[in-house]
Design a protein around this motif. Structure first.
Motif, PDB file in Angstrom:
ATOM      1  N   GLU A  42       0.839  -1.181   0.000  1.00 51.32           N
ATOM      2  CA  GLU A  42       0.000   0.000   0.000  1.00 51.32           C
ATOM      3  C   GLU A  42       0.881   1.240   0.000  1.00 51.32           C
ATOM      4  O   GLU A  42       1.960   1.268   0.590  1.00 51.32           O
ATOM      5  CB  GLU A  42      -0.892   0.000   1.241  1.00 51.32           C
ATOM      6  CG  GLU A  42      -1.895  -1.147   1.285  1.00 51.32           C
ATOM      7  CD  GLU A  42      -2.978  -1.017   0.223  1.00 51.32           C
ATOM      8  OE1 GLU A  42      -3.194   0.111  -0.274  1.00 51.32           O
ATOM      9  OE2 GLU A  42      -3.589  -2.044  -0.113  1.00 51.32           O
ATOM     10  N   ARG A  43       0.422   2.271  -0.671  1.00 44.27           N
ATOM     11  CA  ARG A  43       1.210   3.486  -0.785  1.00 44.27           C
ATOM     12  C   ARG A  43       1.548   4.066   0.583  1.00 44.27           C
ATOM     13  O   ARG A  43       2.654   4.556   0.811  1.00 44.27           O
ATOM     14  CB  ARG A  43       0.452   4.526  -1.619  1.00 44.27           C
ATOM     15  CG  ARG A  43       1.231   5.816  -1.794  1.00 44.27           C
ATOM     16  CD  ARG A  43       0.522   6.788  -2.714  1.00 44.27           C
ATOM     17  NE  ARG A  43       1.311   8.004  -2.849  1.00 44.27           N
ATOM     18  CZ  ARG A  43       2.350   8.134  -3.652  1.00 44.27           C
ATOM     19  NH1 ARG A  43       2.723   7.113  -4.404  1.00 44.27           N
ATOM     20  NH2 ARG A  43       3.024   9.263  -3.728  1.00 44.27           N
ATOM     21  N   GLU A  44       0.627   3.991   1.519  1.00 46.37           N
ATOM     22  CA  GLU A  44       0.861   4.572   2.841  1.00 46.37           C
ATOM     23  C   GLU A  44       2.009   3.868   3.554  1.00 46.37           C
ATOM     24  O   GLU A  44       2.796   4.497   4.271  1.00 46.37           O
ATOM     25  CB  GLU A  44      -0.417   4.494   3.682  1.00 46.37           C
ATOM     26  CG  GLU A  44      -0.491   5.498   4.818  1.00 46.37           C
ATOM     27  CD  GLU A  44      -0.342   6.939   4.344  1.00 46.37           C
ATOM     28  OE1 GLU A  44       0.384   7.688   5.027  1.00 46.37           O
ATOM     29  OE2 GLU A  44      -0.921   7.304   3.311  1.00 46.37           O
ATOM     30  N   VAL A  45       2.110   2.554   3.351  1.00 50.15           N
ATOM     31  CA  VAL A  45       3.211   1.801   3.965  1.00 50.15           C
ATOM     32  C   VAL A  45       4.535   2.212   3.334  1.00 50.15           C
ATOM     33  O   VAL A  45       5.540   2.410   4.034  1.00 50.15           O
ATOM     34  CB  VAL A  45       2.981   0.288   3.804  1.00 50.15           C
ATOM     35  CG1 VAL A  45       4.156  -0.492   4.396  1.00 50.15           C
ATOM     36  CG2 VAL A  45       1.679  -0.127   4.479  1.00 50.15           C
ATOM     37  N   LEU A  46       4.543   2.369   2.022  1.00 48.59           N
ATOM     38  CA  LEU A  46       5.768   2.806   1.348  1.00 48.59           C
ATOM     39  C   LEU A  46       6.163   4.201   1.789  1.00 48.59           C
ATOM     40  O   LEU A  46       7.347   4.491   2.008  1.00 48.59           O
ATOM     41  CB  LEU A  46       5.566   2.780  -0.166  1.00 48.59           C
ATOM     42  CG  LEU A  46       5.396   1.407  -0.806  1.00 48.59           C
ATOM     43  CD1 LEU A  46       5.069   1.552  -2.287  1.00 48.59           C
ATOM     44  CD2 LEU A  46       6.639   0.557  -0.618  1.00 48.59           C
ATOM     45  N   ARG A  47       5.180   5.074   1.936  1.00 45.29           N
ATOM     46  CA  ARG A  47       5.470   6.427   2.374  1.00 45.29           C
ATOM     47  C   ARG A  47       6.082   6.411   3.772  1.00 45.29           C
ATOM     48  O   ARG A  47       7.013   7.171   4.063  1.00 45.29           O
ATOM     49  CB  ARG A  47       4.199   7.264   2.372  1.00 45.29           C
ATOM     50  CG  ARG A  47       4.460   8.735   2.624  1.00 45.29           C
ATOM     51  CD  ARG A  47       3.202   9.563   2.670  1.00 45.29           C
ATOM     52  NE  ARG A  47       2.154   9.064   1.804  1.00 45.29           N
ATOM     53  CZ  ARG A  47       1.118   9.796   1.395  1.00 45.29           C
ATOM     54  NH1 ARG A  47       1.023  11.050   1.770  1.00 45.29           N
ATOM     55  NH2 ARG A  47       0.191   9.284   0.634  1.00 45.29           N
ATOM     56  N   SER A  48       5.599   5.536   4.636  1.00 45.91           N
ATOM     57  CA  SER A  48       6.153   5.426   5.982  1.00 45.91           C
ATOM     58  C   SER A  48       7.588   4.915   5.945  1.00 45.91           C
ATOM     59  O   SER A  48       8.452   5.382   6.695  1.00 45.91           O
ATOM     60  CB  SER A  48       5.288   4.488   6.829  1.00 45.91           C
ATOM     61  OG  SER A  48       3.983   5.005   6.986  1.00 45.91           O
TER      62      SER A  48
END
Length: 301
Positions: A42-48
């Motif tokens: 998920e993009r949010e995980v990558l952003r983190s």
């Protein structure tokens, strides 16, 4: 660029670990331990992940990277292991488009493998010019007093210290108070941050028993990207969990994971003169998402 202090390098050699102390073969044996990870993220995980790893230059709000050539020196290993380490990091650098330095080049990446990591780190930290303590044009930009103290006192198996310098868009260093040819814009800065040098200290006692190929990839990551030593990567598939996984009884990664290589690709393709580190993180995240999302049938990335 300032040459690495000969005195500090000599200290590294004097405190060097004896040949073979790693007790591992230097041959690189690929495994599937870290390469079979499901990479749909998920993009949010990558952003983190990107936010956790990256440590922007505090003076320019930009994430630095190497410009072109990386010249490596290793102190504290026998020739066979030292050359393997240099070759492995150089190969990773080449994958990112960096060029090998010419023979006899001035070292800008020095790795100390020693049983007295505290002494070496303290000697480095005490050389204020070497660590760019005053953040000036001649010696470069670095983190602050608190981070330097942490570098000198941490008990981490591997510690690192980066120095960068401010350059114009073409890569020419800008002296203190110097003028730049462009005022920049909302999306682009008139300057960028280029790495100047990195000093890495490996605690040989804590590294004993670690797979040498895995250690080489760990050192590749911290040589090629300014990563936050305090980053919590426990929830992500990365070579940076090498020591923490071993401490918890897990096998750990045997090489860089796809997340690691995607992060480096993203870093070296992100806008160098971005107006902010936030913009660069956004670009790195986008690149990682493209790299780590399996293509649909019949389509290419």
């Amino acid at each position: 660029m300032r040459a690495i202090s000969a005195g500090v390098l000599a200290l590294g050699i004097l405190a060097a670990t004896p040949a073979g102390a790693m007790q591992q073969s230097p041959e690189y044996v690929p495994t599937t331990d870290s390469e079979d990870i499901v990479v749909t993220a998920e993009r949010e995980v990558l952003r983190s992940f990107v936010a956790e790893l990256s440590q922007p230059n505090p003076h320019e709000d930009q994430i630095a990277r190497w410009d072109s050539r990386v010249c490596l020196r290793v102190a504290g290993l026998d020739q066979r292991h030292g050359q393997y380490l240099v070759d492995r990091i150089a190969a990773r650098a080449h994958e990112l488009g960096l060029r090998p330095a010419a023979p006899g080049c001035r070292a800008n990446v020095v790795i100390f493998v020693t049983r007295d990591a505290d002494m070496i780190a303290s000697a480095i930290a005490d050389d204020h010019d070497l660590v760019a303590y005053y953040n000036n044009a001649e010696f470069g930009n670095a983190l602050g007093r608190a981070e330097l103290q942490q570098f000198a006192s941490t008990d981490a198996p591997v510690r690192w210290w980066f120095v960068s310098h401010t350059a114009d868009r073409s890569g020419r260093p800008i002296p203190t108070g110097g003028m730049v040819g462009s005022p920049g814009s909302r999306l682009q800065s008139a300057v960028r941050q280029d790495f100047n040098r990195v000093l890495i200290v490996v605690d040989a006692q804590q590294a004993q028993g670690v797979r040498f190929d895995a250690l080489a990839d760990y050192l590749s990551m911290v040589s090629l990207a300014q990563l936050d030593p305090a980053a919590d990567t426990s929830g992500f598939p990365t070579i940076l969990n090498l020591f923490s996984d071993r401490a918890s009884g897990q096998a750990g990664p045997a090489s860089m994971t796809e997340w690691d290589t995607a992060y480096l690709e993203g870093l070296y393709r992100a806008p160098r003169n971005a107006s902010s580190a936030r913009q660069q993180r956004w670009s790195i995240t986008n690149r990682m998402q493209r790299e780590l999302t399996p293509p649909e049938d019949g389509q290419s990335r």
